[in-house]
Design a protein around this motif. Structure first.
Motif, PDB file in Angstrom:
ATOM      1  N   VAL A  72       0.874  -1.177   0.000  1.00 12.45           N
ATOM      2  CA  VAL A  72       0.000   0.000   0.000  1.00 12.45           C
ATOM      3  C   VAL A  72       0.906   1.221   0.000  1.00 12.45           C
ATOM      4  O   VAL A  72       1.886   1.282   0.742  1.00 12.45           O
ATOM      5  CB  VAL A  72      -0.984   0.005   1.196  1.00 12.45           C
ATOM      6  CG1 VAL A  72      -0.271   0.050   2.537  1.00 12.45           C
ATOM      7  CG2 VAL A  72      -1.976   1.161   1.079  1.00 12.45           C
ATOM      8  N   ILE A  74       0.811   5.406   0.358  1.00 10.06           N
ATOM      9  CA  ILE A  74      -0.068   6.470   0.856  1.00 10.06           C
ATOM     10  C   ILE A  74       0.601   7.829   0.718  1.00 10.06           C
ATOM     11  O   ILE A  74       1.828   7.928   0.632  1.00 10.06           O
ATOM     12  CB  ILE A  74      -0.464   6.241   2.333  1.00 10.06           C
ATOM     13  CG1 ILE A  74       0.777   6.243   3.240  1.00 10.06           C
ATOM     14  CG2 ILE A  74      -1.258   4.945   2.477  1.00 10.06           C
ATOM     15  CD1 ILE A  74       0.467   6.245   4.728  1.00 10.06           C
ATOM     16  N   GLU A  83      -4.335   9.629   1.693  1.00  8.11           N
ATOM     17  CA  GLU A  83      -4.836   9.033   0.460  1.00  8.11           C
ATOM     18  C   GLU A  83      -4.115   7.719   0.210  1.00  8.11           C
ATOM     19  O   GLU A  83      -2.888   7.660   0.300  1.00  8.11           O
ATOM     20  CB  GLU A  83      -4.606   9.964  -0.725  1.00  8.11           C
ATOM     21  CG  GLU A  83      -5.043   9.346  -2.047  1.00  8.11           C
ATOM     22  CD  GLU A  83      -4.760  10.214  -3.258  1.00  8.11           C
ATOM     23  OE1 GLU A  83      -5.204   9.817  -4.342  1.00  8.11           O
ATOM     24  OE2 GLU A  83      -4.090  11.262  -3.130  1.00  8.11           O
ATOM     25  N   ILE A  84      -4.882   6.702  -0.093  1.00  6.33           N
ATOM     26  CA  ILE A  84      -4.292   5.459  -0.564  1.00  6.33           C
ATOM     27  C   ILE A  84      -4.047   5.667  -2.055  1.00  6.33           C
ATOM     28  O   ILE A  84      -4.993   5.736  -2.844  1.00  6.33           O
ATOM     29  CB  ILE A  84      -5.212   4.253  -0.319  1.00  6.33           C
ATOM     30  CG1 ILE A  84      -5.383   4.025   1.184  1.00  6.33           C
ATOM     31  CG2 ILE A  84      -4.655   3.007  -1.011  1.00  6.33           C
ATOM     32  CD1 ILE A  84      -6.367   2.925   1.536  1.00  6.33           C
ATOM     33  N   ARG A  86      -2.027   3.649  -3.941  1.00  4.68           N
ATOM     34  CA  ARG A  86      -2.012   2.320  -4.549  1.00  4.68           C
ATOM     35  C   ARG A  86      -2.184   1.280  -3.449  1.00  4.68           C
ATOM     36  O   ARG A  86      -1.596   1.417  -2.382  1.00  4.68           O
ATOM     37  CB  ARG A  86      -0.681   2.045  -5.254  1.00  4.68           C
ATOM     38  CG  ARG A  86      -0.413   2.897  -6.456  1.00  4.68           C
ATOM     39  CD  ARG A  86       0.977   2.568  -7.021  1.00  4.68           C
ATOM     40  NE  ARG A  86       1.596   3.756  -7.550  1.00  4.68           N
ATOM     41  CZ  ARG A  86       2.391   4.595  -6.886  1.00  4.68           C
ATOM     42  NH1 ARG A  86       2.702   4.367  -5.640  1.00  4.68           N
ATOM     43  NH2 ARG A  86       2.898   5.650  -7.474  1.00  4.68           N
ATOM     44  N   VAL A 118      -9.521   7.299  -1.337  1.00  3.38           N
ATOM     45  CA  VAL A 118      -8.929   6.488  -2.396  1.00  3.38           C
ATOM     46  C   VAL A 118      -9.679   6.781  -3.686  1.00  3.38           C
ATOM     47  O   VAL A 118     -10.886   7.020  -3.667  1.00  3.38           O
ATOM     48  CB  VAL A 118      -8.973   4.980  -2.043  1.00  3.38           C
ATOM     49  CG1 VAL A 118     -10.380   4.457  -1.956  1.00  3.38           C
ATOM     50  CG2 VAL A 118      -8.148   4.164  -3.020  1.00  3.38           C
ATOM     51  N   SER A 120     -10.800   4.905  -6.738  1.00  5.18           N
ATOM     52  CA  SER A 120     -10.972   3.501  -7.083  1.00  5.18           C
ATOM     53  C   SER A 120     -11.422   3.350  -8.525  1.00  5.18           C
ATOM     54  O   SER A 120     -12.262   4.100  -9.010  1.00  5.18           O
ATOM     55  CB  SER A 120     -12.040   2.883  -6.167  1.00  5.18           C
ATOM     56  OG  SER A 120     -12.418   1.611  -6.639  1.00  5.18           O
ATOM     57  N   TYR A 130     -13.594  -1.940  -1.077  1.00  6.94           N
ATOM     58  CA  TYR A 130     -13.520  -0.724  -0.271  1.00  6.94           C
ATOM     59  C   TYR A 130     -14.785  -0.514   0.558  1.00  6.94           C
ATOM     60  O   TYR A 130     -14.708  -0.118   1.721  1.00  6.94           O
ATOM     61  CB  TYR A 130     -13.204   0.489  -1.149  1.00  6.94           C
ATOM     62  CG  TYR A 130     -11.747   0.530  -1.545  1.00  6.94           C
ATOM     63  CD1 TYR A 130     -10.757   0.742  -0.586  1.00  6.94           C
ATOM     64  CD2 TYR A 130     -11.347   0.329  -2.854  1.00  6.94           C
ATOM     65  CE1 TYR A 130      -9.409   0.752  -0.920  1.00  6.94           C
ATOM     66  CE2 TYR A 130      -9.996   0.345  -3.203  1.00  6.94           C
ATOM     67  CZ  TYR A 130      -9.044   0.556  -2.226  1.00  6.94           C
ATOM     68  OH  TYR A 130      -7.714   0.568  -2.562  1.00  6.94           O
TER      69      TYR A 130
END
Length: 160
Positions: A72, A74, A83-84, A86, A118, A120, A130
């Protein structure tokens, strides 16, 4: 039974993380994006670019035994948000709770964070993942990538 361990990214993880990202783009995200977009993103994942992007935020890898099976990445945002950027798991380890483990890890590590966001892909299995982890769709996003429109959802989880 899996015994995953999470650790901070180091440059020695770059190749494995690139391979995991490429696998996901090739095998899963090609279901919603055309080949031109998939190729563009697959070509973005080089160890050098990955190491460079790791300096803009934090990356955590998850291992089983000595194998990196996911990661992951961030970024910290204003107003106690992260924020994610990836979150990718090797396909053969998906649907075994590894992605959820990474999200819980972030929540526990960054207790001062009030929300996680995120972007998506509009792929039902990704959206369901999610949602299962407490995110909700806030709005639809569009951005241009190589003269193609990339449609995504902005998903948010309130942590506090």
């Amino acid at each position: 039974m899996l015994s995953p361990e999470i650790e901070e990214f180091s440059t020695s993880h770059a190749r494995e993380c690139c391979d995991i990202a490429k696998e996901n783009w090739t095998h899963r995200l090609s279901k919603v994006y055309n080949q031109r977009i998939v190729s563009y993103f697959v070509n973005q994942y080089t160890p050098e670019k990955f190491i460079g992007s790791s300096r803009k935020g934090k990356i955590f890898v998850v291992r089983v035994s000595q194998e990196v099976i996911g990661f992951v990445a961030i970024k910290f945002l204003e107003k106690k948000s992260l924020e994610i950027a990836r979150l990718f798991i090797r396909p053969e380890y998906q649907n075994q709770g590894i992605g959820s483990l990474l999200i819980r890890y972030l929540e526990n590590k960054y207790r001062n964070i009030e929300r996680i966001i995120v972007r998506s892909a509009q792929l039902q299995e990704t959206v369901n993942f999610y949602k299962k982890n407490g995110f909700r769709i806030e709005r639809e996003l569009e951005r241009k990538v190589n003269d193609e429109v990339l449609r995504e959802y902005l998903m948010v989880k309130k942590v506090k």
